[in-house]
Structures are given as C-alpha cells and as structure tokens.
Enzyme design. Structure first.
Site, mmCIF file in Angstrom:
data_model
loop_
_atom_site.group_PDB
_atom_site.id
_atom_site.type_symbol
_atom_site.label_atom_id
_atom_site.label_comp_id
_atom_site.label_asym_id
_atom_site.label_seq_id
_atom_site.Cartn_x
_atom_site.Cartn_y
_atom_site.Cartn_z
ATOM 1 N N HIS A 168 -25.615 20.664 62.449
ATOM 2 C CA HIS A 168 -25.422 22.052 62.883
ATOM 3 C C HIS A 168 -24.205 22.054 63.803
ATOM 4 C CE1 HIS A 168 -26.292 25.686 65.298
ATOM 5 N NE2 HIS A 168 -27.134 26.058 64.357
ATOM 6 N N ASP A 213 -30.408 15.864 67.813
ATOM 7 C CA ASP A 213 -30.616 17.311 67.802
ATOM 8 C C ASP A 213 -31.990 17.554 67.171
ATOM 9 O OD1 ASP A 213 -30.848 19.952 67.048
ATOM 10 O OD2 ASP A 213 -28.829 20.110 66.224
ATOM 11 N N GLN A 227 -34.833 21.230 64.728
ATOM 12 C CA GLN A 227 -35.708 21.384 63.558
ATOM 13 C C GLN A 227 -36.699 20.228 63.454
ATOM 14 O OE1 GLN A 227 -35.639 24.151 61.932
ATOM 15 N NE2 GLN A 227 -33.663 24.968 62.590
ATOM 16 N N LYS A 281 -37.910 28.181 68.311
ATOM 17 C CA LYS A 281 -38.153 27.697 66.946
ATOM 18 C C LYS A 281 -39.534 27.058 66.814
ATOM 19 C CE LYS A 281 -33.239 26.756 66.138
ATOM 20 N NZ LYS A 281 -32.838 27.819 65.220
ATOM 21 N N CYS A 288 -24.519 27.708 60.053
ATOM 22 C CA CYS A 288 -23.842 26.990 61.157
ATOM 23 C C CYS A 288 -23.640 25.530 60.787
ATOM 24 C CB CYS A 288 -24.614 27.117 62.470
ATOM 25 S SG CYS A 288 -24.724 28.786 63.074
HETATM 26 C C1 LIG Z 1 -30.406 21.886 63.705
HETATM 27 C C2 LIG Z 1 -30.073 22.930 64.737
HETATM 28 N N1 LIG Z 1 -29.385 22.574 65.826
HETATM 29 C C3 LIG Z 1 -29.090 23.446 66.791
HETATM 30 C C4 LIG Z 1 -29.448 24.765 66.696
HETATM 31 C C5 LIG Z 1 -29.096 25.709 67.801
HETATM 32 O O1 LIG Z 1 -30.263 26.144 68.430
HETATM 33 P P1 LIG Z 1 -30.213 27.279 69.538
HETATM 34 O O2 LIG Z 1 -29.456 28.431 68.933
HETATM 35 O O3 LIG Z 1 -31.643 27.592 69.801
HETATM 36 O O4 LIG Z 1 -29.507 26.721 70.722
HETATM 37 C C6 LIG Z 1 -30.142 25.190 65.565
HETATM 38 C C7 LIG Z 1 -30.487 26.625 65.387
HETATM 39 O O5 LIG Z 1 -30.502 27.139 64.302
HETATM 40 C C8 LIG Z 1 -30.472 24.240 64.567
HETATM 41 O O6 LIG Z 1 -31.155 24.602 63.478
#
Ligand SMILES: Cc1ncc(COP(=O)(O)O)c(C=O)c1O
Length: 425
Positions: free
Chosen positions: A139, A216, A219, A242, A381
C-alpha cells in the site's frame, strides 16, 4: 517484474465442506447501520468496517461518565479519563499479543504509524549508500514514506518483486536484501490482492543482515489471530477502523529498545519530561510518542471492538472470510470475461480483486451500487502493484464477520447483470 505470472485466472479451490448457504459469523443485528439497511451488501471492509453497537455504546459511555483531558488533571474525572485510556491500551495490547503494553503507541492509524517509523527511526538510522527494501505488494502508506526517506538521505530504494499469482517472490527479496540494507518494509496481508505474506521467512531474510523489519498490519490484525511478539518483527502498524473500531485510532507496536533510542516524532504536550530554556527531555514510553491531547474515545472504542472480535474467535474470523472469498472466486470465475487476480484461497485473506473484460472498474462498481452492492474500484493505493499486474484498476470485494453467502450471491448476480449491460451477451 514477472508479468507472465500475474493477472492470471486464479485456481479456485473451495474448501471442503463449504456450503452455499454459509451464514454470517456475527449477527447483522449487532451492527446498527447494517440492521437499518437490510438490502445493503457491504463488501468494502478492507477500506473500513462497520461498527457493532457495543463499540458505539463504549464511546458514548466514556463521554457520559469519564470525559476529561487525561494525564493533566489531579481531579477524579481526569484520573478516570486517564484510566480509561490506559485500560484500553492494556486490552488492545493483550488482543494483539503484545506483553509490554507501553510499546503500543497510539496513532491516527497505520499511515501515521508507518510515517512515525520512517521519520523518527529512519532519519536517525538510514544514510547515504544504505538500502531500503519494500515489496511490490505495498500500500502507498508503506511505500511512499520509505521512498521519500531514501530520496532525502541518498539511500537506495529497492522493490522485491512478485512471484506467481500475486505472491511475493522470496528469491527476489533475498537478492534485494544486501549487507547495506537497513530496513525491510512489507505488508502482512495485501489490501489489493489479499495475499498473506510469509512473515517468518521475510523476517529471517532481513535479520540475516541486521535490517529493521516493519510490518504493515492494516489488513493483518483485523483478520488473523496475530501475536505481534511472536511474529518477530521490529515494528507493526495497524488501524482500528478496519477491525470494527472507530476511525482516527490505530497504533504502532515497536521494540522497546528501538523506541527508547529513537528521537520523538512530534513535539509538545505530554511527550515532554522537562523543558529547559535551551533543551528539553522526553517523557517515558508510550508518552514520548503521543504528543498533544490524546484521542481517548478511539482507544476506548477499539478496546470494545477487540472484546467483540475475541468473543467471535479470531481463528473463526479468518476461516469465515476465506470461505466467503473462495465462494466469491468460484462464482465470479463462472462469469464470462471475469478474471480473478491473486493467489489461491490458502494464501489469501478475505479479499477478492477482479477485472471484467470491456468494463472499467469504476463503471462496474456504479452498476453494483445500484444493486446495493458496495465494492471498491480503483488502484487501491497500490499503483506500483497495479503496474506489475498490467492493469490500471481492479474491482475489489472484501469480506468480514457480518457477510454471508447471500452477499456473495448478490455480488455475482450484480456483476453478471452489469456485464450484460456494459459488454453484452
Ligand atoms: C495494507 C494497508 N496499509 C495501510 C493502509 C492505510 O490505513 P489508514 O488509512 O487507516 O492509515 C491501508 C488502508 O487501506 C491498507 O489497506
């Protein structure tokens, strides 16, 4: 990048025993928004989840009984706010398998947690000629902060590429990780393809050269029975929204010695121990990294979400999502022109990304919306991943505890209906 092995139709291996009337794991009635919209098929939980009534009630209870600025007042109400905040930290740490709760730093979410590491740790520890390694699956939140750090300090920025069906190629990672590598940043589970990464193997490769491992978990934590302490990573980031919690709260879990050694991220408020005229000293963990008035309702709500997920059982959560993902892959693959992207069921969570020949994902998602089916369309993203897949965008359905086989059936029927209108029979 290996284009030949990505973007292919996945092998659909539905687990034995899966029946087409697979029910929801959590009653829809527990979720006020879903209860109020009985015809809605909410399939965008990878973006954000719906909230159970118990989470909303915990937040309301906090404001009605304990709201004050924590840490600052000597009066009983401020102490109650501080206790609520710290009790939430302890509960969330327990849920995530973190023994030292003070190494859980509350942030606004995964993005802020990853920026914290890349900025505070990264600028103190990465220099010209060093190497930062990320994966093709990231992401942007776990890609851009590292890319920016590399550009700013003159480090090399290297991407470990994809293997078959949208999995990570561990040989590519091994080749990328050299003695100069300071950081290996990778996702636990891909938000775009659902790929579950082999954390233990990745950590072993990074450890071999003494690199920092940053996972990260946006998910991961919501879906998998995570014990962060046992994963062996140096840093793990997650988002409360999430995992049934409110927006605006998440966290960074990082090894105590690293947090203590690195400089603070933001300055002001309770992160300070003593302010001299020329120099300032920092508070102990976790306060050192929590500048300003903290978000108390967020952790309180997220702690209630952890209770809810614990009662369901995290092993059942991932099994449920996988079963629905398998069913969706099977039903979608039967539709002419649909290509399901990503790995087989055993290597993925509850995310199913697909394309439909002749239809743009944005147009498709609007057709689905008219049928009450909420999916995400776009690059998720993850533009570097989309480039490797050779697509600009995909349509993504993501499943969670309140989804059932009827949601899958509605998705498949709506995609097929849209195909007939957009592409023709
Ligand atoms: C794999 C992953 N990393 C990072 C993020 C960013 O999360 P947040 O917008 O809650 O900071 C997301 C959100 O969709 C994600 O799916």
């Amino acid at each position: 990048m290996n284009r030949a092995t990505v973007g292919v139709r996945s092998g659909v291996d539905v687990p034995a025993g899966l029946v087409s009337d697979h029910g929801a794991l959590a009653p829809r009635a527990d979720f006020p928004l879903l209860a109020a919209k009985p015809r809605l098929h909410y399939l965008d939980s990878a973006a954000t989840t719906q909230k159970p009534a118990s989470v909303l009630a915990a937040i309301q209870r906090y404001y009605e009984s304990a709201n004050a600025n924590p840490h600052r007042g000597a009066y009983a109400l401020s102490v109650a706010a501080t206790e609520a905040y710290q009790a939430a930290r302890a509960k969330i740490a327990r849920f995530l398998g973190v023994a030292d709760a003070d190494t859980l730093i509350f942030t606004r979410g995964t993005t802020e947690a990853l920026n914290l590491v890349a900025t505070a740790w990264g600028r103190a520890n990465v220099g010209a000629g060093d190497r930062i390694v990320v994966t093709r699956l990231e992401h942007h939140a776990n890609f851009v902060p590292w890319q920016q750090l590399a550009n700013d300090v003159g480090a090399e920025f290297v991407i470990a590429e994809l293997g078959a069906n949208g999995t990570l190629d561990l040989d590519s990672l091994r080749a990328a990780v050299t003695a100069r590598t300071k950081v290996v940043a990778f996702g636990h589970v891909s938000n775009a393809l659902g790929t579950v990464n082999p954390v233990t193997e990745i950590v072993a490769i990074a450890r071999g050269v003494g690199a920092l491992t940053v996972c990260d978990g946006a998910q991961g934590a919501p879906h998998i029975n995570v014990s962060i302490d046992s994963l062996g990573v140096d840093a793990y980031a997650f988002s409360g929204h999430k995992m049934l919690g409110p927006m605006g709260v998440g966290g960074l879990v990082m090894r105590r010695a690293l947090l203590e050694a690195m400089p603070p991220y933001q300055l002001g408020g309770d992160m300070i121990a003593n302010v001299g005229d020329q120099h300032t000293t920092w508070n102990v963990l976790p306060h050192k990294f929590e500048a300003g008035t903290p978000n108390v309702e967020g952790p309180v709500g997220l702690a209630a979400a952890c209770d809810y997920l614990s009662a369901l059982g995290m092993d059942r959560v991932i099994a449920h999502e996988r079963a629905l993902a398998a069913l969706a892959m099977q039903k979608l693959a039967e539709i002419p022109g649909v290509t399901v992207l990503g790995p087989a069921v055993g290597e993925r969570g509850g995310v199913v990304s697909f394309t439909l020949d002749g239809a743009h994902p944005h147009d498709l998602s609007q057709f689905l919306d008219a049928d009450g089916v909420c999916v995400r369309a776009g690059h998720h993203c993850a533009q570097p991943l989309m480039r490797a897949l050779g697509v600009h965008a995909t349509t993504r359905a993501s499943f969670y505890v309140y989804n059932d086989a009827a949601d899958v059936a509605a998705l498949a029927a709506s995609v097929d209906g849209a195909r007939k209108r957009l592409v023709g029979d």
